[in-house]
Design a protein around this motif. Sequence first.
Motif, PDB file in Angstrom:
ATOM      1  N   ARG A   1      11.759  -4.942   6.577  1.00 41.84           N
ATOM      2  CA  ARG A   1      12.228  -3.755   5.848  1.00 41.84           C
ATOM      3  C   ARG A   1      11.945  -3.876   4.358  1.00 41.84           C
ATOM      4  N   ALA A   2      11.863  -5.145   3.875  1.00 36.20           N
ATOM      5  CA  ALA A   2      11.650  -5.354   2.440  1.00 36.20           C
ATOM      6  C   ALA A   2      10.173  -5.217   2.037  1.00 36.20           C
ATOM      7  N   VAL A   3       9.283  -5.136   3.016  1.00 34.53           N
ATOM      8  CA  VAL A   3       7.842  -5.112   2.699  1.00 34.53           C
ATOM      9  C   VAL A   3       7.477  -3.846   1.927  1.00 34.53           C
ATOM     10  N   ARG A   4       6.792  -4.053   0.815  1.00 36.65           N
ATOM     11  CA  ARG A   4       6.352  -2.913  -0.002  1.00 36.65           C
ATOM     12  C   ARG A   4       4.844  -2.817  -0.141  1.00 36.65           C
ATOM     13  N   GLY A   5       4.171  -3.915   0.205  1.00 39.41           N
ATOM     14  CA  GLY A   5       2.710  -3.883   0.025  1.00 39.41           C
ATOM     15  C   GLY A   5       1.970  -4.613   1.130  1.00 39.41           C
ATOM     16  N   LEU A   6       0.781  -4.116   1.451  1.00 43.33           N
ATOM     17  CA  LEU A   6      -0.083  -4.758   2.444  1.00 43.33           C
ATOM     18  C   LEU A   6      -1.404  -5.136   1.801  1.00 43.33           C
ATOM     19  N   LEU A   7      -1.872  -6.350   2.139  1.00 43.20           N
ATOM     20  CA  LEU A   7      -3.233  -6.754   1.775  1.00 43.20           C
ATOM     21  C   LEU A   7      -4.029  -6.792   3.072  1.00 43.20           C
ATOM     22  N   LEU A   8      -5.105  -6.049   3.118  1.00 37.79           N
ATOM     23  CA  LEU A   8      -5.918  -6.001   4.330  1.00 37.79           C
ATOM     24  C   LEU A   8      -7.261  -6.665   4.116  1.00 37.79           C
ATOM     25  N   ASP A   9      -7.563  -7.664   4.929  1.00 30.98           N
ATOM     26  CA  ASP A   9      -8.935  -8.135   5.028  1.00 30.98           C
ATOM     27  C   ASP A   9      -9.754  -6.992   5.631  1.00 30.98           C
ATOM     28  N   VAL A  10     -11.043  -7.016   5.440  1.00 27.25           N
ATOM     29  CA  VAL A  10     -11.851  -5.870   5.873  1.00 27.25           C
ATOM     30  C   VAL A  10     -12.764  -6.229   7.054  1.00 27.25           C
ATOM     31  N   SER A  11     -13.678  -7.184   6.839  1.00 28.40           N
ATOM     32  CA  SER A  11     -14.604  -7.541   7.924  1.00 28.40           C
ATOM     33  C   SER A  11     -13.838  -8.260   9.031  1.00 28.40           C
TER      34      SER A  11
END
Lengths: 237, 237
Positions: free
Chosen positions: B6-16
């Motif tokens: 619930r505390a998550v505010r940001g996502l980092l996404l790898d692409v390939s």
Amino acid sequence: MAAWARAVRGLLLDVSGVLYDSGGEGGGVPIAGSVEAVRRIKASGLKLRFCTNETQATREQFVKKLQGLGFDISVAEVTAPAPAACRILKERNLRPHLLVHNDLVPEFAEIDKTNPNCVVIGDAAENFSYANLNEAFRLLIGMEKPVLISLGRGRYYKETDGLKLDVGAYMKALEYACDIQAEVVGKPAKMFFESALAEMGVPPQQAIMIGDDIVNDVGGAQRCGMRALQVRTGKYR
Amino acid sequence: MAAWARAVRGLLLDVSGVLYDSGGEGGGVPIAGSVEAVRRIKASGLKLRFCTNETQATREQFVKKLQGLGFDISVAEVTAPAPAACRILKERNLRPHLLVHNDLVPEFAEIDKTNPNCVVIGDAAENFSYANLNEAFRLLIGMEKPVLISLGRGRYYKETDGLKLDVGAYMKALEYACDIQAEVVGKPAKMFFESALAEMGVPPQQAIMIGDDIVNDVGGAQRCGMRALQVRTGKYR
């Protein structure tokens, strides 16, 4: 003269960087004094083995090139990685995919290469292409237990037109990519020096290794109980 | 739902390997559901960064390719190694010899490349030729203090036509040949993740990294205090 020196009965000579610098027209140039040195060693009655990690040619081609440069050398006097690798492949029923120099391929003529279950890497020079390295990698990573046999683990060597990456650098690339450890055949492997000593019939305490590589020649020989000398030609910096 | 989620505010996404498999005609194919996933993440109000080690193109080309595959992505949302490397080169007055993909070269347009005093290696693909690797090696071994900057340290990645060796394998080859350690820019370097978090304005405890590489994505993010998820697409085996 030291007592140990008087006891010496056999010499192991590295070739590239010690007897000649490889590369260019004619395959290389002799290092000053080396043709005469080989002649004098032989005349002295000392036993002699040429102990090389060169894998850009069959022993026959290699010896022919050196004879052309003036050296007194025969195939029977050469200890090289490819025949040692062939013995291992046969013993363990390994069928190699070869990532080697085109001119080395005939050394593996009698080895079954269908449906490979290992990769053998040598100093492939121009065959170290992006495509060929990817192919070797894909085969390895697809094996249940990847087996990588490396003909030497040298970092680099000197040719007449400059330093070149040796097989060890590409071995490390595949080791890292597959998270494996290669099995090294050739210097500095203990078994390789032991074969050369057995072929001479001289115990390690009575033999000296002479080379330009502090790890592969000097370190490897010392771990076998031999003395070793590093020359300041070849890759010496 | 767990408190941390619930505390998550940001996502980092790898692409390939996470959003698409690269290679082939058109530069790759989207992984099923990924175009929609990006759309939903953005609609949810979560902050998002695309955190890639891809160095076969400028960010502009990279983003254009992904837009062509249907993704909602802009250059400003991408954290990539080349700009990070440029900052380091400028700070330390380093003039690179580039062993990179031709399409990455424009990222270094403003960097002085005369009389190189370091080597920058990226995923050079076909530029990983025997000649180019020897050239990079000779420059490094000729430096008093060799500096090798590597844009990532990945082992391999998946393209539509199979697995390919990544920059890390070639980095290891040069490290071994020169007896040096490369400085890694990009994942899994801590500074790289910290930049991405700063660009999002989200602390590590409130961010999740999603990738297909257990070392570069998951391990790197965890060392920065983030949570991380490994997807089973891409190079996952």
